[in-house]
Write a protein that holds these residues in place. Sequence first.
Motif, mmCIF file in Angstrom:
data_model
loop_
_atom_site.group_PDB
_atom_site.id
_atom_site.type_symbol
_atom_site.label_atom_id
_atom_site.label_comp_id
_atom_site.label_asym_id
_atom_site.label_seq_id
_atom_site.Cartn_x
_atom_site.Cartn_y
_atom_site.Cartn_z
ATOM 1 N N LEU A 83 0.818 -1.216 0.000
ATOM 2 C CA LEU A 83 0.000 0.000 0.000
ATOM 3 C C LEU A 83 0.857 1.273 0.000
ATOM 4 O O LEU A 83 0.405 2.321 -0.425
ATOM 5 N N HIS A 90 5.403 -2.438 -5.921
ATOM 6 C CA HIS A 90 4.030 -2.678 -5.483
ATOM 7 C C HIS A 90 3.441 -3.883 -6.207
ATOM 8 O O HIS A 90 2.844 -4.764 -5.609
ATOM 9 N N ARG A 94 1.733 -7.348 -4.884
ATOM 10 C CA ARG A 94 0.301 -7.560 -5.148
ATOM 11 C C ARG A 94 0.074 -8.857 -5.936
ATOM 12 O O ARG A 94 -0.883 -9.586 -5.677
ATOM 13 N N GLY A 235 -6.539 -3.250 6.968
ATOM 14 C CA GLY A 235 -7.395 -2.742 5.891
ATOM 15 C C GLY A 235 -8.553 -3.646 5.507
ATOM 16 O O GLY A 235 -9.408 -3.248 4.730
ATOM 17 N N GLY A 236 -8.596 -4.870 6.060
ATOM 18 C CA GLY A 236 -9.637 -5.791 5.614
ATOM 19 C C GLY A 236 -10.712 -6.087 6.637
ATOM 20 O O GLY A 236 -11.608 -6.886 6.393
ATOM 21 N N GLU A 239 -13.350 -2.007 7.343
ATOM 22 C CA GLU A 239 -14.171 -1.498 6.232
ATOM 23 C C GLU A 239 -15.427 -2.322 6.002
ATOM 24 O O GLU A 239 -16.514 -1.757 5.925
ATOM 25 N N ILE A 282 -12.966 4.112 4.188
ATOM 26 C CA ILE A 282 -11.658 4.783 4.203
ATOM 27 C C ILE A 282 -11.929 6.176 3.682
ATOM 28 O O ILE A 282 -12.127 6.383 2.485
ATOM 29 N N TYR A 285 -6.809 8.860 2.358
ATOM 30 C CA TYR A 285 -5.507 8.172 2.365
ATOM 31 C C TYR A 285 -4.439 9.114 1.818
ATOM 32 O O TYR A 285 -4.736 10.056 1.095
ATOM 33 N N ARG A 287 -0.918 10.583 -0.081
ATOM 34 C CA ARG A 287 -0.026 10.514 -1.243
ATOM 35 C C ARG A 287 0.981 11.659 -1.100
ATOM 36 O O ARG A 287 0.737 12.615 -0.352
ATOM 37 N N ALA A 337 -14.950 4.849 -3.339
ATOM 38 C CA ALA A 337 -14.766 4.247 -2.005
ATOM 39 C C ALA A 337 -13.706 3.160 -1.981
ATOM 40 O O ALA A 337 -13.066 2.938 -0.954
ATOM 41 N N PHE A 338 -13.506 2.470 -3.113
ATOM 42 C CA PHE A 338 -12.490 1.416 -3.153
ATOM 43 C C PHE A 338 -11.178 1.916 -3.763
ATOM 44 O O PHE A 338 -10.306 1.118 -4.118
ATOM 45 N N GLY A 339 -11.022 3.225 -3.878
ATOM 46 C CA GLY A 339 -9.817 3.778 -4.479
ATOM 47 C C GLY A 339 -9.842 3.591 -5.987
ATOM 48 O O GLY A 339 -10.902 3.409 -6.599
ATOM 49 N N HIS A 343 -3.573 0.864 -6.847
ATOM 50 C CA HIS A 343 -3.882 0.403 -5.487
ATOM 51 C C HIS A 343 -5.365 0.109 -5.274
ATOM 52 O O HIS A 343 -5.797 -0.008 -4.123
ATOM 53 N N CYS A 345 -8.633 -1.347 -4.352
ATOM 54 C CA CYS A 345 -8.803 -2.325 -3.269
ATOM 55 C C CYS A 345 -8.793 -3.773 -3.779
ATOM 56 O O CYS A 345 -9.557 -4.126 -4.684
ATOM 57 N N GLY A 347 -9.731 -6.207 -1.946
ATOM 58 C CA GLY A 347 -10.742 -6.969 -1.216
ATOM 59 C C GLY A 347 -12.186 -6.604 -1.564
ATOM 60 O O GLY A 347 -13.113 -6.951 -0.834
HETATM 61 C C1 HEM Z 1 -16.074 -2.019 2.131
HETATM 62 C C2 HEM Z 1 -14.891 -2.561 2.311
HETATM 63 C C3 HEM Z 1 -13.581 -1.990 1.837
HETATM 64 C C4 HEM Z 1 -13.268 -0.709 1.427
HETATM 65 C C5 HEM Z 1 -14.184 0.501 1.345
HETATM 66 C C6 HEM Z 1 -11.844 -0.713 1.063
HETATM 67 C C7 HEM Z 1 -11.158 0.382 0.575
HETATM 68 C C8 HEM Z 1 -9.847 0.364 0.116
HETATM 69 C C9 HEM Z 1 -9.153 1.484 -0.448
HETATM 70 C C10 HEM Z 1 -9.729 2.892 -0.608
HETATM 71 C C11 HEM Z 1 -7.908 1.074 -0.800
HETATM 72 C C12 HEM Z 1 -6.807 1.928 -1.453
HETATM 73 C C13 HEM Z 1 -6.056 2.737 -0.447
HETATM 74 C C14 HEM Z 1 -4.903 3.512 -1.027
HETATM 75 O O1 HEM Z 1 -4.767 3.594 -2.259
HETATM 76 O O2 HEM Z 1 -4.096 4.061 -0.245
HETATM 77 C C15 HEM Z 1 -7.799 -0.333 -0.458
HETATM 78 C C16 HEM Z 1 -6.692 -1.118 -0.665
HETATM 79 C C17 HEM Z 1 -6.597 -2.426 -0.259
HETATM 80 N N1 HEM Z 1 -7.591 -3.200 0.316
HETATM 81 FE FE1 HEM Z 1 -9.479 -2.631 0.690
HETATM 82 N N2 HEM Z 1 -11.341 -1.975 1.275
HETATM 83 C C18 HEM Z 1 -12.359 -2.783 1.732
HETATM 84 C C19 HEM Z 1 -12.259 -4.122 2.061
HETATM 85 C C20 HEM Z 1 -11.134 -4.892 1.962
HETATM 86 C C21 HEM Z 1 -11.025 -6.266 2.361
HETATM 87 C C22 HEM Z 1 -12.174 -7.107 2.938
HETATM 88 C C23 HEM Z 1 -9.730 -6.671 2.124
HETATM 89 C C24 HEM Z 1 -9.078 -8.000 2.345
HETATM 90 C C25 HEM Z 1 -9.680 -9.142 2.470
HETATM 91 C C26 HEM Z 1 -9.032 -5.514 1.560
HETATM 92 C C27 HEM Z 1 -7.709 -5.512 1.155
HETATM 93 C C28 HEM Z 1 -7.075 -4.441 0.568
HETATM 94 C C29 HEM Z 1 -5.686 -4.510 0.123
HETATM 95 C C30 HEM Z 1 -4.752 -5.701 0.206
HETATM 96 C C31 HEM Z 1 -5.385 -3.232 -0.391
HETATM 97 C C32 HEM Z 1 -4.060 -2.785 -0.972
HETATM 98 C C33 HEM Z 1 -4.089 -2.841 -2.467
HETATM 99 C C34 HEM Z 1 -2.811 -2.315 -3.112
HETATM 100 O O3 HEM Z 1 -2.057 -1.551 -2.510
HETATM 101 O O4 HEM Z 1 -2.587 -2.693 -4.268
HETATM 102 N N3 HEM Z 1 -9.917 -4.454 1.485
HETATM 103 N N4 HEM Z 1 -9.004 -0.742 0.104
#
Ligand code: HEM
Length: 395
Positions: A83, A90, A94, A235-236, A239, A282, A285, A287, A337-339, A343, A345, A347
């Motif tokens: 992250l 990265h 990943r 992070g998992g 959220e 989230i 975040y 940068r 919301a998931f970016g 990066h 998300c 998950g």
């Molecule tokens: C509603 C649920 C979730 C939301 C809103 C969410 C949101 C996010 C966001 C905004 C990022 C990017 C952050 C950045 O760029 O600095 C991120 C990255 C990530 N999330 Fe989620 N997340 C959720 C659930 C999950 C779950 C359940 C997991 C694991 C089982 C997970 C694993 C990850 C991982 C590993 C990254 C890093 C990805 C990377 O750097 O390539 N997330 N998430």
Amino acid sequence: MTAAEAETTAPTAEWVRIEDLYENPYPIYRRLREESPVAWVPAVGRYLVTSFEACHRIEQDAETFSANEEGSLMKRSMGHSMLRKDDPDHQTDRAAYGPVLRPKAIKETWTAAFEKNAEKYLEEFRAKGPGADLHLGFAAPFAAENLREIMGFRNAAQEDLQRWSQTMIDGTGNYADDPEVWAKAAASSAEVDAAIDELVPVLKAEPDASLLSAVVNAGMPIEAIRANMKMTIGGGLNEPRDVLGTAVWALLSHSDQLAQVLAEPALWATAFEEAVRWVAPIGMYPRQTTREVEIGGATLPAGARLGVVLGAANRDPEQFENPEAFDINREKKPHLAFGGGAHFCAGTWVARTSVAQVALPKLFAGLPGLRLTDRPAREGGWVFRGMLELPVAWN
Ligand code: HEM
């Protein structure tokens, strides 16, 4: 005046206070976006970026807006995970996550676990009786146990994951440099290391479907395994827990929309997507700029620390009509919301399946007449935002 302020054309928003952001950030985001979508906010030591367009642009341009922030508290608390890395480093990390979090594995392996866990914690929650807190009593253990199984921590309990997650997240936000916060984060970090060390030889000998098994058998170096596992614990868990609480609260506060969803189960997915847009779990975040750049009408110097405020982007009226309202019938448009970008998300499918496909329908079917109580629900936070307390009753 800091160097970052001296070289910028972005205005300074002296009036923003952290307590107000925590309580209710949305009026602050509205004013920031209207006055200048990129503003230096001394209280948080960052330029906050609050328009959809500018946040989206940052996500798509990793060369100018690096995730590898100098002096990152996340790196101190959890180690250097994917992250906080830029490509190609990265991408190496990943890729080692393999197919574990992708739709096929979720369908074939994890959905059954989500169903079993939803039933178990629903049973325990029902036993507490009406008036119980759905946030602590259901959403938190459900999300933690799902994550424990996916990650493969067979030598830990869901309560351990909840403690690890919270204390290490507190470390990443420890701008006050409180030694007690660091001590708790370090203790959790050591516990995670010990749990991983115990499992590595077991999983090398006998791989399984878990994330830990995937990274161990992909040959990821131990320091990277540790950092990535800690980041994923941080992070998992919160959220999915938080979007579950927000979705229940929103639906119970909008009985017409709840009736619509109950009559047409395909709308659980729509309600989930609207909940995650409305209150991004989230909210912000970081940068850092790698060069001088113009964005949101302002010039920023190289090395500027930014806060990409997804909570604000998701309520930008340029992108969403009547953005402050929870409305499952709104026009379908992409949210952040998931970016996005590299990066994005990893998950999302875990979250969508465990919450929208499994937990929400089971909760509303298993607790007939589910409703809010006289004791008000409470939400809080801005870097992470979700329910703090969600007392509910049922028939
Ligand atoms: C509603 C649920 C979730 C939301 C809103 C969410 C949101 C996010 C966001 C905004 C990022 C990017 C952050 C950045 O760029 O600095 C991120 C990255 C990530 N999330 Fe989620 N997340 C959720 C659930 C999950 C779950 C359940 C997991 C694991 C089982 C997970 C694993 C990850 C991982 C590993 C990254 C890093 C990805 C990377 O750097 O390539 N997330 N998430």
